[in-house]
Design an enzyme around this catalytic site. Structure first.
Site, PDB file in Angstrom:
ATOM      1  N   GLN A 275     -16.222  29.042  40.746  1.00 26.30           N
ATOM      2  CA  GLN A 275     -15.599  30.042  39.875  1.00 26.30           C
ATOM      3  C   GLN A 275     -14.132  30.262  40.206  1.00 26.30           C
ATOM      4  O   GLN A 275     -13.398  30.866  39.411  1.00 26.30           O
ATOM      5  CB  GLN A 275     -16.352  31.378  39.969  1.00 26.30           C
ATOM      6  CG  GLN A 275     -17.743  31.325  39.360  1.00 26.30           C
ATOM      7  CD  GLN A 275     -18.398  32.684  39.391  1.00 26.30           C
ATOM      8  OE1 GLN A 275     -18.946  33.084  40.401  1.00 26.30           O
ATOM      9  NE2 GLN A 275     -18.313  33.411  38.297  1.00 26.30           N
TER      10      GLN A 275
ATOM     11  N   CYS B 115     -21.823  37.616  34.201  1.00 25.72           N
ATOM     12  CA  CYS B 115     -21.155  36.660  35.081  1.00 25.72           C
ATOM     13  C   CYS B 115     -19.660  36.755  34.802  1.00 25.72           C
ATOM     14  O   CYS B 115     -19.249  36.796  33.639  1.00 25.72           O
ATOM     15  CB  CYS B 115     -21.658  35.244  34.793  1.00 25.72           C
ATOM     16  SG  CYS B 115     -20.837  33.972  35.777  1.00 25.72           S
TER      17      CYS B 115
HETATM   18 NI    NI Z   1     -21.722  34.012  37.832  1.00 27.13          NI
END
Ligand code: NI
Length: 171
Positions: free
Chosen positions: A51, A101
């Site tokens: 991420q 998320c």
């Molecule tokens: Ni996530």
């Protein structure tokens, strides 16, 4: 304090399988510090390597186990760092909850996860530890561990609702 850019929906990096961490050095410590700053800034519960563009088996989760229910606004949260994690146990007992998320803002997916989890991982110095978790922390660990295998809420969710549900929903 250094913030990293959070990779968003559509970036192919979110679908890749991450490699193990092999060097426990200053660079790793800086990455973990930056990930924590980034997570706090984004007001999230967990953050995984891919991420922030790092294809390594690494994630952090907010540790809510000792957090008071009426925590003051300036309460200092603590985080757990998982490096090269291995899920050792997932309870048969499951819970379905809506889950978001940071890489998919505005999406909340209904996802069934194990209520309890046991995980083995290394800390930032390379030392192995084992941790048993339940409820929110267990969910966070399963969510972030998915990221290391290129799996996201978009793959797991049975259905979604948008952030403004139900007020502005027209169906
Ligand atoms: Ni996530």
């Amino acid at each position: 304090m250094a913030l990293r850019t959070i990779v968003k929906d559509g970036d192919p990096i979110l679908k890749k399988v991450c490699r193990p961490v092999t060097k426990f050095d200053d660079r790793l410590a800086t990455l973990l510090d930056d990930m924590q700053d980034t997570l706090v800034d984004a007001d999230g519960l967990g953050l995984a390597g891919p991420q922030v563009g790092m294809m390594r088996r690494i994630f952090i989760c907010l540790d809510d186990r000792n957090r008071p229910e009426d925590a003051p606004a300036d309460y200092k949260d603590t985080f757990i760092e998982f490096i090269n994690p291995e899920i050792e146990y997932l309870s048969d007992e499951t819970v379905e909850l809506y889950e978001g998320c940071l890489s998919f803002p505005g999406h909340n997916g209904a996802i069934t996860r194990s209520k309890k989890v046991k995980v083995k991982a290394q800390d930032r110095n390379g030392n192995w530890f084992e941790l048993e978790a339940e409820n929110m922390l267990a969910r966070c660990i399963q969510h972030e561990n998915d990221h290391l295998n290129g799996v996201t809420i978009m793959d797991r969710a049975t259905h979604f609702y948008e952030d403004d549900y139900p007020e502005d929903t027209e169906d």
